[in-house]
Design a protein around this motif. Structure first.
Motif, short mmCIF file in Angstrom:
data_model
loop_
_atom_site.label_atom_id
_atom_site.label_comp_id
_atom_site.label_asym_id
_atom_site.label_seq_id
_atom_site.Cartn_x
_atom_site.Cartn_y
_atom_site.Cartn_z
N ARG A 253 0.83 -1.21 0.00
CA ARG A 253 0.00 0.00 0.00
C ARG A 253 0.86 1.25 0.00
N ASN A 254 1.94 1.24 0.79
CA ASN A 254 2.80 2.43 0.84
C ASN A 254 3.52 2.65 -0.48
N VAL A 255 3.78 1.56 -1.21
CA VAL A 255 4.42 1.68 -2.53
C VAL A 255 3.45 2.33 -3.51
N LEU A 256 2.22 1.82 -3.56
CA LEU A 256 1.22 2.36 -4.49
C LEU A 256 0.86 3.80 -4.15
N GLU A 257 0.92 4.15 -2.90
CA GLU A 257 0.64 5.54 -2.51
C GLU A 257 1.68 6.51 -3.06
N ASN A 258 2.82 5.96 -3.50
CA ASN A 258 3.92 6.81 -3.96
C ASN A 258 4.27 6.60 -5.43
N VAL A 259 3.40 5.96 -6.21
CA VAL A 259 3.70 5.81 -7.64
C VAL A 259 3.71 7.19 -8.29
N LYS A 260 4.63 7.35 -9.25
CA LYS A 260 4.91 8.67 -9.79
C LYS A 260 4.38 8.87 -11.21
N VAL A 261 3.71 7.86 -11.77
CA VAL A 261 3.21 7.94 -13.15
C VAL A 261 1.76 7.46 -13.18
N PRO A 262 1.01 7.77 -14.25
CA PRO A 262 -0.36 7.24 -14.36
C PRO A 262 -0.36 5.71 -14.22
N TYR A 263 -1.19 5.21 -13.31
CA TYR A 263 -1.16 3.80 -12.93
C TYR A 263 -2.61 3.30 -12.96
N PHE A 264 -2.93 2.50 -13.98
CA PHE A 264 -4.29 2.08 -14.25
C PHE A 264 -4.47 0.62 -13.85
N ILE A 265 -5.27 0.41 -12.80
CA ILE A 265 -5.49 -0.94 -12.27
C ILE A 265 -6.81 -1.48 -12.81
N MET A 266 -6.75 -2.68 -13.39
CA MET A 266 -7.95 -3.38 -13.84
C MET A 266 -8.13 -4.64 -13.00
N GLN A 267 -9.37 -4.89 -12.61
CA GLN A 267 -9.67 -6.02 -11.73
C GLN A 267 -10.93 -6.74 -12.21
N GLY A 268 -10.91 -8.06 -12.13
CA GLY A 268 -12.11 -8.83 -12.42
C GLY A 268 -13.13 -8.67 -11.32
N ASP A 269 -14.41 -8.56 -11.70
CA ASP A 269 -15.44 -8.35 -10.68
C ASP A 269 -15.63 -9.55 -9.76
N LYS A 270 -15.12 -10.73 -10.16
CA LYS A 270 -15.24 -11.93 -9.33
C LYS A 270 -13.96 -12.23 -8.55
N ASP A 271 -12.94 -11.46 -8.76
CA ASP A 271 -11.62 -11.77 -8.20
C ASP A 271 -11.58 -11.58 -6.69
N ILE A 272 -11.33 -12.66 -5.97
CA ILE A 272 -11.08 -12.56 -4.53
C ILE A 272 -9.65 -13.00 -4.21
N VAL A 273 -8.92 -13.46 -5.23
CA VAL A 273 -7.53 -13.87 -5.03
C VAL A 273 -6.69 -12.62 -4.74
N THR A 274 -6.79 -11.64 -5.63
CA THR A 274 -6.31 -10.29 -5.35
C THR A 274 -7.58 -9.44 -5.28
N SER A 275 -8.07 -9.27 -4.10
CA SER A 275 -9.43 -8.78 -3.86
C SER A 275 -9.75 -7.47 -4.57
N THR A 276 -10.75 -7.54 -5.45
CA THR A 276 -11.21 -6.34 -6.14
C THR A 276 -11.81 -5.34 -5.17
N GLU A 277 -12.55 -5.81 -4.19
CA GLU A 277 -13.12 -4.90 -3.19
C GLU A 277 -12.03 -4.19 -2.41
N MET A 278 -10.96 -4.91 -2.11
CA MET A 278 -9.84 -4.30 -1.39
C MET A 278 -9.17 -3.23 -2.25
N VAL A 279 -9.01 -3.52 -3.54
CA VAL A 279 -8.39 -2.55 -4.44
C VAL A 279 -9.25 -1.29 -4.54
#
Length: 321
Positions: A253-279
């Motif tokens: 989380r601290n890494v993503l809070e400090n990204v310095k370029v446009p950062y576009f995250i795509m997530q599957g609506d069913k994904d709980i492996v890397t939780s979409t709700e968490m993202v």
């Protein structure tokens, strides 16, 4: 090799393998693009150790992408054409260092081209660290799918989904105990439950990705030997445990809070492996305006055919604009 693939390889302005030194190891990298001035996308595959679909054995098989973008595909050290024993001395930092070297080498070779990263699952970790590093100045943006953030596998969303599933009651009782003991064996067991009893990995509503044609493409690749093809699945990661231990504890989380370029995250609506709700919650709460998000319908952690088409379409449109 079929005729259309052979024609693509022969007519593309960029179609080759190069050997670069990444993290101190000589490694082969594939470059595949119709036009040499197109934006470049470095693909950071998942796993670790799973170079599908964008492997170095895929040169010439994605003309719908390479018409508008140049793909740089890297079988990360330990798999595919760069197979190598990955013992327990390896850490995530070894791979983030290799990624940094790949960014620098690519920019050196193509200083005038726009340069992007596309990280999938494990590859999203490498992408995040790169986007918060000094190498970010060389990047025009980052795309990820299945973004790793924290609490992989051992989280309340996974527990809730499995308890609501048709998993046998005996396994649900066992779930409560193993969720409280974070180790590799328990993680593998929970992942098997997710695969079998939820759509967290694969959404049933989407057609399967064309894995057969991708496998055929790797088998007929001008760059892969059968040994390289075999090392897509049976490779140097088989005896490694250090990377999985880090993955189970990672919190970027601290890494993503400090990204310095446009950062576009795509997530599957069913994904709980890397939780979409968490993202979604994380992006809402963080103050970094570089972060943006899109939810892909009818998709789990592993994309189906239409989901991957949507992902590629978004990358092509944004990188080409």
């Amino acid at each position: 090799m079929n005729k259309s693939r052979k024609t693509a390889i022969q007519t593309d302005e960029l179609s080759e393998l190069r050997t670069l030194t990444l993290g101190g190891y000589p490694q082969k990298v594939m470059i595949d693009g119709k036009y040499k001035n197109n934006p470049i996308v470095i693909c950071l595959h998942g796993g670790p150790g799973s170079p599908v679909p964008f492997s170095e054995g895929c040169r010439g098989i994605f003309p719908e992408i390479t018409e508008k973008l140049t793909l740089v595909c890297w079988d990360q050290l330990g798999c595919g054409i760069n197979n190598h024993p990955i013992d327990d001395s390896f850490r995530i930092k070894n791979f983030t260092d290799m990624t940094s070297d790949l960014i620098r080498e690519t920019k050196r070779c193509f200083p005038e081209n726009k340069l992007y990263l596309f990280g999938i699952s494990w590859g999203s970790i490498l992408a995040a660290y790169a986007a918060a590093s000094p190498e970010a100045d060389m990047l025009d943006g980052v795309f990820t799918y299945g973004q790793v953030i924290c609490e992989m596998t051992f989280n309340s969303e996974v527990k809730k989904a499995l308890e609501a599933s048709k998993m046998p009651e005996s396994k649900k009782k066992k779930l409560g105990a193993i969720m409280n003991e974070r180790n590799i064996d328990n993680a593998k067991l929970i992942m098997s439950f997710i695969r079998k009893y939820t759509e967290g990995y694969v959404c049933k509503a989407d057609k399967s990705a064309p894995i057969g044609s991708i496998i055929k493409g790797m088998l007929t690749s001008p760059d892969y030997s059968f040994k390289d093809f075999k090392a897509v699945a049976i490779n140097g990661y088989m005896k490694n445990s250090s990377l999985m231990k880090e993955l189970l504890e990672i919190d970027i989380r601290n890494v993503l809070e400090n990204v310095k370029v446009p950062y576009f995250i795509m997530q599957g609506d069913k994904d709980i492996v890397t939780s979409t709700e968490m993202v979604k919650s994380f992006i809402t709460e963080t103050g970094n305006n570089n972060l943006s998000f899109a939810e892909i319908e009818n998709s789990g952690h592993i994309t189906g055919r239409s989901a991957m088409d949507k992902i590629i379409d978004r990358i092509v449109r944004r990188a080409s604009s």
